[in-house]
Design a protein around this motif. Structure first.
Motif, mmCIF file in Angstrom:
data_model
loop_
_atom_site.group_PDB
_atom_site.id
_atom_site.type_symbol
_atom_site.label_atom_id
_atom_site.label_comp_id
_atom_site.label_asym_id
_atom_site.label_seq_id
_atom_site.Cartn_x
_atom_site.Cartn_y
_atom_site.Cartn_z
ATOM 1 N N VAL A 176 24.855 22.512 68.325
ATOM 2 C CA VAL A 176 25.443 21.259 68.806
ATOM 3 C C VAL A 176 24.347 20.322 69.312
ATOM 4 O O VAL A 176 24.323 19.133 68.970
ATOM 5 C CB VAL A 176 26.486 21.543 69.909
ATOM 6 C CG1 VAL A 176 26.747 20.314 70.772
ATOM 7 C CG2 VAL A 176 27.783 22.030 69.288
ATOM 8 N N LEU A 177 23.443 20.834 70.121
ATOM 9 C CA LEU A 177 22.385 19.983 70.685
ATOM 10 C C LEU A 177 21.476 19.440 69.579
ATOM 11 O O LEU A 177 21.090 18.266 69.608
ATOM 12 C CB LEU A 177 21.598 20.743 71.747
ATOM 13 C CG LEU A 177 22.416 21.122 72.988
ATOM 14 C CD1 LEU A 177 21.599 21.975 73.936
ATOM 15 C CD2 LEU A 177 22.969 19.891 73.689
ATOM 16 N N SER A 178 21.151 20.263 68.606
ATOM 17 C CA SER A 178 20.348 19.789 67.467
ATOM 18 C C SER A 178 21.086 18.716 66.690
ATOM 19 O O SER A 178 20.498 17.705 66.299
ATOM 20 C CB SER A 178 20.015 20.953 66.526
ATOM 21 O OG SER A 178 19.212 21.892 67.174
ATOM 22 N N ASP A 179 22.372 18.933 66.469
ATOM 23 C CA ASP A 179 23.183 17.952 65.735
ATOM 24 C C ASP A 179 23.314 16.644 66.507
ATOM 25 O O ASP A 179 23.353 15.565 65.907
ATOM 26 C CB ASP A 179 24.556 18.521 65.410
ATOM 27 C CG ASP A 179 24.538 19.524 64.265
ATOM 28 O OD1 ASP A 179 23.497 19.629 63.573
ATOM 29 O OD2 ASP A 179 25.567 20.193 64.062
ATOM 30 N N CYS A 180 23.386 16.728 67.830
ATOM 31 C CA CYS A 180 23.457 15.507 68.654
ATOM 32 C C CYS A 180 22.211 14.662 68.462
ATOM 33 O O CYS A 180 22.291 13.427 68.357
ATOM 34 C CB CYS A 180 23.627 15.861 70.134
ATOM 35 S SG CYS A 180 25.276 16.443 70.572
ATOM 36 N N ILE A 181 21.061 15.312 68.388
ATOM 37 C CA ILE A 181 19.798 14.581 68.212
ATOM 38 C C ILE A 181 19.713 13.987 66.809
ATOM 39 O O ILE A 181 19.187 12.883 66.630
ATOM 40 C CB ILE A 181 18.603 15.499 68.537
ATOM 41 C CG1 ILE A 181 18.592 15.804 70.037
ATOM 42 C CG2 ILE A 181 17.279 14.873 68.090
ATOM 43 C CD1 ILE A 181 17.665 16.915 70.461
ATOM 44 N N ILE A 182 20.258 14.679 65.830
ATOM 45 C CA ILE A 182 20.282 14.135 64.468
ATOM 46 C C ILE A 182 21.149 12.878 64.423
ATOM 47 O O ILE A 182 20.754 11.856 63.866
ATOM 48 C CB ILE A 182 20.775 15.190 63.462
ATOM 49 C CG1 ILE A 182 19.742 16.305 63.324
ATOM 50 C CG2 ILE A 182 21.092 14.552 62.103
ATOM 51 C CD1 ILE A 182 20.227 17.533 62.582
ATOM 52 N N LEU A 183 22.327 12.950 65.024
ATOM 53 C CA LEU A 183 23.265 11.831 64.971
ATOM 54 C C LEU A 183 22.867 10.696 65.916
ATOM 55 O O LEU A 183 23.070 9.522 65.604
ATOM 56 C CB LEU A 183 24.681 12.334 65.304
ATOM 57 C CG LEU A 183 25.831 11.399 64.978
ATOM 58 C CD1 LEU A 183 25.846 11.029 63.504
ATOM 59 C CD2 LEU A 183 27.156 12.070 65.348
ATOM 60 N N TYR A 184 22.315 11.053 67.066
ATOM 61 C CA TYR A 184 21.869 10.080 68.070
ATOM 62 C C TYR A 184 20.382 10.338 68.349
ATOM 63 O O TYR A 184 20.055 11.092 69.262
ATOM 64 C CB TYR A 184 22.670 10.228 69.366
ATOM 65 C CG TYR A 184 24.103 9.774 69.274
ATOM 66 C CD1 TYR A 184 24.452 8.477 69.659
ATOM 67 C CD2 TYR A 184 25.103 10.615 68.801
ATOM 68 C CE1 TYR A 184 25.767 8.043 69.578
ATOM 69 C CE2 TYR A 184 26.421 10.187 68.708
ATOM 70 C CZ TYR A 184 26.747 8.906 69.098
ATOM 71 O OH TYR A 184 28.051 8.471 69.007
ATOM 72 N N PRO A 185 19.474 9.732 67.574
ATOM 73 C CA PRO A 185 18.043 10.001 67.765
ATOM 74 C C PRO A 185 17.554 9.746 69.197
ATOM 75 O O PRO A 185 16.603 10.381 69.636
ATOM 76 C CB PRO A 185 17.374 9.048 66.773
ATOM 77 C CG PRO A 185 18.394 8.846 65.704
ATOM 78 C CD PRO A 185 19.721 8.857 66.419
ATOM 79 N N ASP A 186 18.231 8.854 69.930
ATOM 80 C CA ASP A 186 17.859 8.580 71.323
ATOM 81 C C ASP A 186 18.682 9.410 72.305
ATOM 82 O O ASP A 186 18.759 9.083 73.491
ATOM 83 C CB ASP A 186 18.045 7.090 71.628
ATOM 84 C CG ASP A 186 19.503 6.650 71.523
ATOM 85 O OD1 ASP A 186 20.294 7.343 70.830
ATOM 86 O OD2 ASP A 186 19.864 5.628 72.123
#
Length: 147
Positions: A67-77
């Motif tokens: 989930v945390l990795s996917d959050c960074i992919i979807l929201y780079p900031d």
């Protein structure tokens, strides 16, 4: 981000089940909303089969990291967002997964603009909101309260 608080919030929203069950889509699931995948040892287990506490925790930790990795992919900031916004997005990511959450383009525009009410409005304007209303209501209200 306060990962422990995120874990608590997701466990509250998902519940904890120590056996294989079918989710609302009829897919085998166990633990804290862990969808059984082909590579999981539980793949092919019958509904009702018991799953150990340690395995539930292991799957949950793996899911949180995804989930945390996917959050960074979807929201780079992602890392620079307010704590509350990060936990809301991560909760939604856990619930829906990246393919579905990536369709929340209006919400992303609101988050990118730091317009929390616009982001909340877009959360409400979704099928997800109608499907998980209590959880969604809580997350929407939290988004609206970000200052």
């Amino acid at each position: 981000m306060n990962i422990e608080k995120l874990r608590e919030e997701i466990a509250y929203d998902e519940g904890v089940v120590h056996k294989v069950y079918l989710d609302h889509l009829g897919l085998p699931t166990f633990g804290i909303g862990h969808l059984v995948r082909e590579q999981d040892p539980e793949h092919g287990w019958e509904v009702g089969a018991e799953v150990s506490e340690s395995r539930v925790n292991e799957a949950f930790e793996q899911d949180i990291q995804t989930v945390l990795s996917d959050c960074i992919i979807l929201y780079p900031d992602f890392e620079s967002l307010p704590e509350e916004v990060k936990r809301i997005i991560a909760n939604m990511m856990f619930n829906m997964g990246r393919p579905r959450l990536s369709k929340f383009k209006g919400m992303k525009r609101g988050v990118d603009a730091c317009d929390w009410n616009a982001a909340a409005d877009e959360m409400v304007d979704s099928r997800w909101y109608r499907q998980v209303t209590k959880r969604a209501d809580r997350l929407v209200q939290r988004m609206r309260n970000v200052s």
